[in-house]
Motif scaffolding. Sequence first.
Motif, PDB file in Angstrom:
ATOM      1  N   GLU A 498      89.729 -38.684 -16.622  1.00  0.00           N
ATOM      2  CA  GLU A 498      89.685 -39.033 -15.211  1.00  0.00           C
ATOM      3  C   GLU A 498      89.897 -37.815 -14.327  1.00  0.00           C
ATOM      4  OE1 GLU A 498      91.197 -43.655 -14.992  1.00  0.00           O
ATOM      5  OE2 GLU A 498      92.689 -42.077 -15.270  1.00  0.00           O
ATOM      6  N   LYS A 502      87.203 -36.999 -11.500  1.00  0.00           N
ATOM      7  CA  LYS A 502      87.584 -37.231 -10.109  1.00  0.00           C
ATOM      8  C   LYS A 502      88.039 -35.967  -9.368  1.00  0.00           C
ATOM      9  CE  LYS A 502      89.122 -41.976 -11.022  1.00  0.00           C
ATOM     10  NZ  LYS A 502      90.255 -42.940 -10.950  1.00  0.00           N
ATOM     11  N   CYS A 503      88.646 -35.031 -10.084  1.00  0.00           N
ATOM     12  CA  CYS A 503      89.267 -33.880  -9.421  1.00  0.00           C
ATOM     13  C   CYS A 503      88.392 -32.633  -9.451  1.00  0.00           C
ATOM     14  CB  CYS A 503      90.611 -33.560 -10.060  1.00  0.00           C
ATOM     15  SG  CYS A 503      91.803 -34.918  -9.953  1.00  0.00           S
TER      16      CYS A 503
END
Length: 504
Positions: A498, A502-503
């Motif tokens: 994730e 996402k980052c």
Amino acid sequence: MGFDPEKPSSVSLGQVGDSSSGGISLVNEPLIKEENHHSPENYSVLAAIPPFLFPALGALLFGYEIGATSCATISIKSPTLSGISWYNLSSVDVGIITSGSLYGALIGSIVAFSVADIIGRRKELILAAFLYLVGAIVTAAAPVFSVLITGRLMYGIGVGLTMHAAPMYIAETAPSQIRGRMISLKEFFTVLGMVGGYGIGSLWVTVTSGWRYMYATIIPLPVIMGIGMCWLPASPRWLLLRSLQGKGNVESLQQAAIKSLRRLRGSVVVDSSVEQVNEILAELSSVGEDKEATLGEIFQGKCLKALTIAGGLVLLQQITGQPSVLYYAPSILQTAGFSAATDATRISILLGLLKLVMTGVAVIVIDRLGRRPLLVCGVSGMMISLFLMGSYYIFYNTVPAVAVVALLLYVSCYQLSFGPIGWLMISEIFPLKLRGRGISIAVLVNFGTNALVTFAFSPLKELLGAGVLFCGFGVICVVSIFFIYFIVPETKGLTLEEIEAKCL
């Protein structure tokens, strides 16, 4: 012949493909993020301890070396206590002894860049344990100066491999709910090793040939570390990466990953381990981990952003003055009239205990508050303390309490922020297929900058004065706060897949 899950077979590699493009965008997000879109990972506490403990022993050995060497240099220069005929060492010789492991760590970081993703995190830590053992034995038994330096370099290569592989192994094996706590505990072990090194060094420093006993005392620890890492399984994410990229028998690698996950999480995941492995495989495929990485990808797209975040954090970690402030600690406490100030070892133990306590606080709160709030608050405290320290040397040198408060505030805030979180962020921010090479670059930047700051501090102090130098470090802290706020993402509670999605 039994199947070795960490031995790559000669299977054709997956096709090379472009990574998803993601430029470095300014991140302006809330400091504390509450939302979490995945279900918590099940795990047994007892099963989660060994995958942290044995890699963390490598960090403890790193910290012990720092503490013990500060005492060993006192012992080895003594005409009566050194027990050797070549005790009359120059300042350059002492500097080489002190920095020998640091330059070995630089070599270890370069070695890790080439072999880490081939041999895996587990075998890298086994190699590190072996180098720790040999380096400690050679150093303790050294008959001449050149052999002593050889032992220090070998030990340092073990440090470089450990500081590369330990956070990576812990990050890839720890449940996401406690990943921050586990990696921060690794920093706690480093500080614990420093305190232990100072304490054991103070016991041997008045004994003939005491420096030999200081290094010989920890010989059993790398043996325990090596045996423990041989017993632990390979990182399941590393095994799945090999599987996705066709570097071995796909079915065997995936079965090995399932067995590894069951051992790492305990009996609570026996029924769900296959499903969890399939989820990890799907997430890795969705972010392009099934494609073989090229060297150039490190400086492109999402990996460039990760490298900017990790490299920036470890660079700022060093150039905000941490080695320099600790260098001044004995004189500051002595000026303030502390009775222990006549004994540098006791001062070091005092500061080491403070670092230990504050690192423990960071371990407790990091998975609750998140990375960014601790970084911003901690570096803000460092900034205030450095300006106070500079003011003491420029304006208030008759009020030593100012310097003492600044010193204690600096050490406390550093251990709440850059100390543990720098290593945590570099272990979780890189895409899996380039994690080994990316972290090796970050570790190289860390040790290289440390060596540069240590070398340049004395000349800059004479040129600018201590007050101006500390105020300069304070200005760098201001830059650090902007860097953290606009560039560094919050990764609290996210799985590694994730974070990549996402980052980056």
